[in-house]
Design a protein around this motif. Structure first.
Motif, PDB file in Angstrom:
ATOM      1  N   TYR A  39      36.138  33.027  34.482  1.00  0.00           N
ATOM      2  CA  TYR A  39      37.499  33.252  34.994  1.00  0.00           C
ATOM      3  C   TYR A  39      38.328  34.150  34.085  1.00  0.00           C
ATOM      4  O   TYR A  39      39.124  34.965  34.561  1.00  0.00           O
ATOM      5  CB  TYR A  39      38.185  31.892  35.164  1.00  0.00           C
ATOM      6  CG  TYR A  39      39.539  31.951  35.827  1.00  0.00           C
ATOM      7  CD1 TYR A  39      39.650  32.141  37.193  1.00  0.00           C
ATOM      8  CD2 TYR A  39      40.706  31.790  35.092  1.00  0.00           C
ATOM      9  CE1 TYR A  39      40.891  32.172  37.827  1.00  0.00           C
ATOM     10  CE2 TYR A  39      41.956  31.814  35.705  1.00  0.00           C
ATOM     11  CZ  TYR A  39      42.043  32.011  37.069  1.00  0.00           C
ATOM     12  OH  TYR A  39      43.271  32.039  37.672  1.00  0.00           O
ATOM     13  N   TYR A  68      38.746  31.418  45.234  1.00  0.00           N
ATOM     14  CA  TYR A  68      37.560  30.583  45.030  1.00  0.00           C
ATOM     15  C   TYR A  68      36.293  31.215  45.595  1.00  0.00           C
ATOM     16  O   TYR A  68      36.315  31.892  46.624  1.00  0.00           O
ATOM     17  CB  TYR A  68      37.747  29.218  45.701  1.00  0.00           C
ATOM     18  CG  TYR A  68      38.771  28.350  45.026  1.00  0.00           C
ATOM     19  CD1 TYR A  68      38.457  27.614  43.891  1.00  0.00           C
ATOM     20  CD2 TYR A  68      40.074  28.266  45.531  1.00  0.00           C
ATOM     21  CE1 TYR A  68      39.394  26.811  43.266  1.00  0.00           C
ATOM     22  CE2 TYR A  68      41.025  27.460  44.925  1.00  0.00           C
ATOM     23  CZ  TYR A  68      40.689  26.733  43.784  1.00  0.00           C
ATOM     24  OH  TYR A  68      41.626  25.941  43.169  1.00  0.00           O
ATOM     25  N   SER A  71      30.576  28.653  43.900  1.00  0.00           N
ATOM     26  CA  SER A  71      30.095  28.083  42.633  1.00  0.00           C
ATOM     27  C   SER A  71      28.635  28.380  42.292  1.00  0.00           C
ATOM     28  O   SER A  71      28.135  27.903  41.273  1.00  0.00           O
ATOM     29  CB  SER A  71      30.331  26.566  42.567  1.00  0.00           C
ATOM     30  OG  SER A  71      29.371  25.842  43.301  1.00  0.00           O
ATOM     31  N   GLU A 378      31.805  21.956  41.204  1.00  0.00           N
ATOM     32  CA  GLU A 378      32.954  22.342  42.020  1.00  0.00           C
ATOM     33  C   GLU A 378      34.287  22.124  41.319  1.00  0.00           C
ATOM     34  O   GLU A 378      35.344  22.282  41.913  1.00  0.00           O
ATOM     35  CB  GLU A 378      32.933  21.586  43.361  1.00  0.00           C
ATOM     36  CG  GLU A 378      31.668  21.776  44.165  1.00  0.00           C
ATOM     37  CD  GLU A 378      31.393  23.221  44.585  1.00  0.00           C
ATOM     38  OE1 GLU A 378      32.205  24.109  44.281  1.00  0.00           O
ATOM     39  OE2 GLU A 378      30.353  23.455  45.217  1.00  0.00           O
ATOM     40  N   GLU A 380      37.079  23.525  38.617  1.00  0.00           N
ATOM     41  CA  GLU A 380      37.582  24.905  38.561  1.00  0.00           C
ATOM     42  C   GLU A 380      36.684  25.818  37.737  1.00  0.00           C
ATOM     43  O   GLU A 380      36.551  27.007  38.034  1.00  0.00           O
ATOM     44  CB  GLU A 380      39.009  24.925  38.009  1.00  0.00           C
ATOM     45  CG  GLU A 380      40.029  24.188  38.861  1.00  0.00           C
ATOM     46  CD  GLU A 380      40.328  24.877  40.184  1.00  0.00           C
ATOM     47  OE1 GLU A 380      41.049  25.881  40.189  1.00  0.00           O
ATOM     48  OE2 GLU A 380      39.819  24.392  41.226  1.00  0.00           O
ATOM     49  N   THR A 383      34.044  27.187  40.250  1.00  0.00           N
ATOM     50  CA  THR A 383      34.341  27.816  41.532  1.00  0.00           C
ATOM     51  C   THR A 383      35.571  28.719  41.545  1.00  0.00           C
ATOM     52  O   THR A 383      35.819  29.407  42.540  1.00  0.00           O
ATOM     53  CB  THR A 383      34.454  26.721  42.619  1.00  0.00           C
ATOM     54  OG1 THR A 383      34.318  27.287  43.905  1.00  0.00           O
ATOM     55  CG2 THR A 383      35.744  25.947  42.515  1.00  0.00           C
ATOM     56  N   ALA A 384      36.357  28.756  40.478  1.00  0.00           N
ATOM     57  CA  ALA A 384      37.511  29.652  40.413  1.00  0.00           C
ATOM     58  C   ALA A 384      37.070  31.036  39.945  1.00  0.00           C
ATOM     59  O   ALA A 384      36.272  31.160  39.018  1.00  0.00           O
ATOM     60  CB  ALA A 384      38.572  29.107  39.461  1.00  0.00           C
ATOM     61  N   PRO A 404      46.119  29.768  47.062  1.00  0.00           N
ATOM     62  CA  PRO A 404      44.649  29.724  47.115  1.00  0.00           C
ATOM     63  C   PRO A 404      44.080  30.566  48.246  1.00  0.00           C
ATOM     64  O   PRO A 404      44.611  30.591  49.359  1.00  0.00           O
ATOM     65  CB  PRO A 404      44.342  28.241  47.330  1.00  0.00           C
ATOM     66  CG  PRO A 404      45.580  27.672  47.952  1.00  0.00           C
ATOM     67  CD  PRO A 404      46.722  28.468  47.398  1.00  0.00           C
ATOM     68  N   HIS A 406      39.909  32.176  49.590  1.00  0.00           N
ATOM     69  CA  HIS A 406      38.500  31.783  49.552  1.00  0.00           C
ATOM     70  C   HIS A 406      37.635  32.947  50.018  1.00  0.00           C
ATOM     71  O   HIS A 406      38.073  33.788  50.804  1.00  0.00           O
ATOM     72  CB  HIS A 406      38.297  30.563  50.457  1.00  0.00           C
ATOM     73  CG  HIS A 406      36.978  29.888  50.326  1.00  0.00           C
ATOM     74  ND1 HIS A 406      35.841  30.337  50.969  1.00  0.00           N
ATOM     75  CD2 HIS A 406      36.597  28.772  49.634  1.00  0.00           C
ATOM     76  CE1 HIS A 406      34.830  29.536  50.686  1.00  0.00           C
ATOM     77  NE2 HIS A 406      35.248  28.579  49.876  1.00  0.00           N
TER      78      HIS A 406
END
Length: 528
Positions: A39, A68, A71, A378, A380, A383-384, A404, A406
């Motif tokens: 990240y 997101y 992951s 899952e 952060e 998956t961030a 957010p 996706h």
């Protein structure tokens, strides 16, 4: 008299036509995906790594801090390309074949790729880089809507060639639909860009293009060019504790994180930097120098793409999206399925060209600042992703947005940008409706509703985010944890015991989603 009136009318019509604005070409779209990048690993998200091209795009474009992925590498790619959740597209886990349709290991015929949709709207479609959503030739990019392709079909490999790293493995570097033999000066990040530039240069002037540029950097093995490694030779001498604190401070100063965000504790399996023997410090510093060099070289190549757009006069009419496929990777090169020669090479310094190594948790914990955990989970840290959108004709610049989003949103965004129509059927097959919400209004600084909730599942790891609330569990513990991300983005204070009603409500929504999209409990799927 009638003739004079006709002539006057004709002259007026011609004059009006010349005053009308010219018909503009649809925007080009470039989707850039980094591999296993954390990240905070680019400058505009707090890193010490030099990424001037991405930083410039962020400064003049948009950063989304709450975006997101899925992951993990291939699930993210399946979802990103199709606008569906990965299970719906047939890649619910990895590319290993299973009998269950949601886990068959390649893109199914109930989905369409962005390339397939845009192709029908007059776009030329190109891809360079890592595919990893179908290993057999009938599932390669040129069979899924891409006019041209160059890159790695598989999940990882040497940046200097096609060296296998597992028993009975054959890595596939492919040009269009033929095997490509890399030469002695091959370096994957440069090679992907070389072919991407070739595609752009040869694109018909009157046609827009879609380019999916899927770099393998900075996925293991840690392979970089000497001139790039040299830039970071001393950059990591402070150690992971100090560097995490410095990244964290920059992220808050930039506005990536709220001022009251807390830095997650160092991974409990990692010792304090000052307690480390000198040899281990030197080894980590060397690995991080190579890792940083890989991201640096990726940014240089993004700069090459932008320069080519400028030379061709396409820079103002191109939208570029950048993100990573998962959080930083905790994986090591160990005994689980690697060739003996690879295990030997994993003991060499990362800066040695013949090495084959990874930076493990010790590097990933820094890369994922301020979060905990890594790729695969899952939370952060898994998956961030940093997300940057740039495009002078579309993206209102100089903004940071915390709402957010996706990866399922990328398909619908590209469809709207292209003025395309997402199909109900394709090649005689019924196509599942796209799951995403277009980001174009958000890009333009206009009202954007966003999602009611976002959902995640990978190998038994589960999560749902609704508003500021996130419910998450890891396999095989399967215990739900509840966090308020508005006040606790680092997921440090579990509120599940204090708010059991919210846990039940979110769990019910998650269960409905999982059933709808075909999730099979991981223990049932694997028999473990």
């Amino acid at each position: 008299m009638k003739l004079n009136l006709f002539i006057m009318f004709l002259v007026a019509a011609v004059a009006l036509a010349f005053r009308m604005p010219p018909v503009t070409k649809k925007p080009n779209i470039i989707l850039i995906l980094a591999d296993d990048m954390g990240y905070s690993d680019i400058g505009c998200f707090g890193s010490e790594i030099k990424t001037p091209n991405l930083d410039n795009m962020a400064r003049n474009g948009l950063r989304m801090t709450g975006f997101y992925n899925a992951s993990r590498c291939c699930p993210t790619r399946a979802s990103l390309l199709t606008g569906l959740f990965q299970h719906q597209a047939g890649v619910g886990d990895m590319v290993n074949a299973r009998n269950q349709p949601a886990y068959q290991g390649y893109l199914n015929d109930q989905c369409v790729t962005i390339a397939e949709v845009l192709q029908q709207s007059g776009y030329q479609t190109y891809m360079a880089g890592k595919w990893h959503v179908g290993t057999r030739p009938q599932h390669w990019p040129v069979k899924r809507g891409f006019d041209r392709y160059f890159g790695l079909i598989d999940g990882a490999g040497s940046y200097f060639g096609d060296q296998p790293y597992r028993p009975n493995q054959k890595l596939s570097i492919i040009q269009d639909d033929k095997v490509y033999q890399p030469g002695k000066d091959y370096y994957a990040t440069n090679a992907y860009t070389d072919h991407a530039l070739e595609f752009i240069e040869q694109n018909p002037k009157d046609k827009p293009f879609f380019l999916y540029l899927a770099y393998t950097a900075p996925h293991w093995p840690l392979h970089a060019l000497p001139e790039d490694i040299a830039k970071y030779k001393t950059a990591y001498r402070k150690g992971w504790d100090k560097l995490r604190e410095e990244r964290f401070a920059r992220m808050k100063a930039m506005g990536i994180l709220p001022k009251d965000t807390q830095l997650s504790p160092r991974d409990p399996s990692i010792p304090a930097w000052e307690a480390l023997p000198a040899a281990e410090k030197a080894d980590w510093e060397d690995k991080m120098a190579v890792y940083a060099a890989m991201i640096d070289r990726m940014d240089q190549n993004i700069g090459r793409v932008r320069q080519k757009l400028k030379e061709l006069g396409e820079d103002q009419n191109t939208v570029i999206l950048f993100l990573s496929d998962n959080g930083a990777s905790h994986e090591d090169i160990d005994g689980s399925g690697f060739l003996p020669s690879i295990l030997e090479d994993s003991q060499k310094p990362a800066s040695d060209r013949s090495s084959f190594t990874a930076y493990g948790k010790r590097g990933a914990n820094l890369s994922n600042t301020p979060f905990r955990l890594y790729k695969h989970w899952e939370f952060e840290g898994g998956t961030a992703t940093p997300f940057v959108a740039y495009g002078p004709s579309v993206v209102q610049g100089g903004r940071i947005d915390h709402r957010p989003g996706h990866i399922v949103d990328v398909m619908t965004t590209c469809v709207e940008l292209a003025g395309a129509t997402y199909p109900q059927t394709y090649k005689g097959k019924s196509i599942l409706p796209a799951e995403g919400i277009s980001l174009v209004s958000l890009f333009r600084g206009k009202p954007w509703q966003g999602h009611d909730a976002l959902y995640f599942e990978h190998e038994g790891n589960r999560a749902i985010r609704q508003g500021d609330w996130k419910l998450v569990s890891e396999f095989p513990d399967n215990q739900w944890h509840l966090y308020n991300l508005k006040t606790d983005r680092s997921e440090l204070t579990d509120l599940a015991a204090k708010d059991p009603g919210r846990v039940r409500q979110l769990e019910a929504k998650y269960s409905q989603w999982a059933q709808r999209i075909g999730v099979i409990p991981f223990a049932e799927l694997t028999g473990k």
